[in-house]
Design a protein around this motif. Sequence first.
Motif, short mmCIF file in Angstrom:
data_model
loop_
_atom_site.label_atom_id
_atom_site.label_comp_id
_atom_site.label_asym_id
_atom_site.label_seq_id
_atom_site.Cartn_x
_atom_site.Cartn_y
_atom_site.Cartn_z
N ALA A 1 42.51 -17.41 7.10
CA ALA A 1 43.54 -17.80 8.04
C ALA A 1 44.36 -18.93 7.79
O ALA A 1 45.40 -19.23 7.81
CB ALA A 1 42.91 -17.64 9.41
N ALA A 2 43.20 -20.09 7.54
CA ALA A 2 43.91 -21.35 7.33
C ALA A 2 44.53 -21.55 5.97
O ALA A 2 45.87 -22.00 5.89
CB ALA A 2 42.63 -22.51 7.18
N ALA A 3 44.23 -20.55 5.09
CA ALA A 3 44.90 -20.67 3.91
C ALA A 3 46.15 -20.21 3.84
O ALA A 3 47.15 -20.39 3.32
CB ALA A 3 44.16 -19.78 2.70
N SER A 4 46.52 -19.18 4.82
CA SER A 4 47.68 -18.56 5.05
C SER A 4 48.56 -19.35 6.10
O SER A 4 49.50 -18.87 6.62
CB SER A 4 47.47 -17.21 5.67
N GLY A 5 48.06 -20.64 6.50
CA GLY A 5 49.10 -21.53 7.21
C GLY A 5 48.62 -21.38 8.97
O GLY A 5 49.10 -21.85 9.52
N ALA A 6 47.48 -20.68 8.97
CA ALA A 6 47.09 -20.69 10.52
C ALA A 6 46.74 -22.18 11.18
O ALA A 6 46.26 -22.97 10.56
CB ALA A 6 45.91 -19.80 10.96
N ASP A 7 47.21 -22.23 12.49
CA ASP A 7 47.26 -23.41 13.20
C ASP A 7 45.99 -23.06 14.17
O ASP A 7 45.11 -22.33 14.04
CB ASP A 7 48.17 -24.27 14.00
N LEU A 8 45.68 -24.21 15.16
CA LEU A 8 44.67 -23.72 16.08
C LEU A 8 44.86 -22.38 16.76
O LEU A 8 43.91 -21.70 17.21
CB LEU A 8 44.54 -24.89 17.06
N ASP A 9 46.16 -22.12 17.19
CA ASP A 9 46.51 -20.89 17.72
C ASP A 9 46.26 -19.68 16.78
O ASP A 9 45.40 -18.80 17.36
CB ASP A 9 47.94 -20.76 18.01
N GLY A 10 46.35 -19.84 15.66
CA GLY A 10 45.91 -18.67 14.71
C GLY A 10 44.39 -18.57 14.52
O GLY A 10 44.07 -17.56 14.42
N LEU A 11 43.69 -19.64 14.47
CA LEU A 11 42.38 -19.74 14.38
C LEU A 11 41.84 -19.21 15.64
O LEU A 11 40.82 -18.45 15.67
CB LEU A 11 41.87 -20.98 14.28
N GLY A 12 42.11 -19.37 16.66
CA GLY A 12 41.75 -18.70 18.21
C GLY A 12 41.94 -17.37 18.14
O GLY A 12 41.05 -16.63 18.44
N ARG A 13 43.09 -16.84 17.46
CA ARG A 13 43.21 -15.54 17.40
C ARG A 13 42.16 -14.75 16.39
O ARG A 13 41.91 -13.52 16.66
CB ARG A 13 44.78 -15.02 17.18
N THR A 14 42.00 -15.42 15.35
CA THR A 14 41.30 -15.00 14.31
C THR A 14 39.77 -14.97 14.95
O THR A 14 39.24 -13.84 14.71
CB THR A 14 41.38 -15.94 13.24
N LEU A 15 39.46 -15.83 15.75
CA LEU A 15 38.18 -15.89 16.35
C LEU A 15 37.89 -14.40 17.33
O LEU A 15 36.87 -13.87 17.21
CB LEU A 15 37.81 -17.14 17.11
N ARG A 16 38.99 -14.31 18.14
CA ARG A 16 38.90 -13.31 19.11
C ARG A 16 38.94 -11.92 18.20
O ARG A 16 38.08 -10.99 18.87
CB ARG A 16 39.98 -13.26 20.00
N ALA A 17 39.70 -11.87 17.17
CA ALA A 17 39.66 -10.43 16.63
C ALA A 17 38.43 -10.44 15.93
O ALA A 17 37.93 -9.10 16.07
CB ALA A 17 40.77 -10.66 15.52
N TRP A 18 37.66 -11.35 15.15
CA TRP A 18 36.29 -11.16 14.62
C TRP A 18 35.40 -10.87 15.83
O TRP A 18 34.41 -9.83 15.53
CB TRP A 18 36.05 -12.62 14.28
N ALA A 19 35.39 -11.19 16.82
CA ALA A 19 34.44 -11.13 17.99
C ALA A 19 34.53 -9.58 18.48
O ALA A 19 33.38 -8.94 18.34
CB ALA A 19 34.62 -12.07 19.12
N LEU A 20 35.85 -9.25 18.73
CA LEU A 20 35.80 -7.94 19.39
C LEU A 20 35.55 -6.74 18.05
O LEU A 20 35.45 -5.66 18.59
CB LEU A 20 37.33 -7.72 19.86
N ASP A 21 35.79 -7.09 16.83
CA ASP A 21 35.46 -6.22 15.86
C ASP A 21 33.85 -5.82 15.95
O ASP A 21 33.52 -4.53 15.58
CB ASP A 21 35.65 -6.87 14.58
N ASP A 22 32.97 -6.59 16.21
CA ASP A 22 31.57 -6.16 16.35
C ASP A 22 31.05 -7.31 17.35
O ASP A 22 30.56 -8.36 16.90
CB ASP A 22 30.86 -6.37 14.92
N PRO A 23 31.09 -6.64 18.77
CA PRO A 23 30.30 -7.71 19.55
C PRO A 23 29.14 -8.04 19.33
O PRO A 23 28.55 -8.96 19.65
CB PRO A 23 30.70 -6.78 21.20
#
Length: 217
Positions: free
Chosen positions: A82-104
Amino acid sequence: MVAKGTQTPRERYRAQVRTEIKERAWAQIATSGAPGLSLNAIAKQMGMSGPALYRYFAGRDELITELIRDAYRGLADAFRAAAASGADLDGLGRTLRAWALDDPQRYFLVYGTPVPSYHAPDDVTAIAREIMAVLLDAARLVEGPADTTGLDDHLAEHRQWAGDHPADPAALRRALSFWTRLHGVLSLELAGHFTGMGFDPAVLYGAELDRLAHAVR
């Protein structure tokens, strides 16, 4: 690590068995939780004897370590991508949620209640710090005045969790606020505590993330 194409048949078979053991361990964790993980039960499911399975994992803690290592590595890789694609804090937060929901269950293994009597080895802690380093890099890019609150002073003095990252007190505070507040929402959502409350947890998470990513002072 030996390249896949150069593995011997024995090495490939061993890797396949270890993968199956981990898959069955995740299934067991989903129904009984990590404290109830039983290598003997997994061996029975696979038609193996207990001693035979212990040739692949020396014990429960080694298996748990492998699962935790895989989980942390998955999040670290997702953050780095995500960071390599230019994600800021908002992007990292969305990445975190997607990762968590993918496998609780994966999420709860690393960010839920600690497994009794289990202590992660140093290499697992190092992967966790990789995740925090990406977060701190993003936190440093958020503009806003640093303050001299007691929390900032405390974080500047007790910054072992940040390793040797050169983040200033304001970035440390932003990163810690991001980590604690978003995990708080995620943990409640994944545990089902918002069920029946009449609102969408994604909206609550997004609002919290917006405040953290753009208005942390």
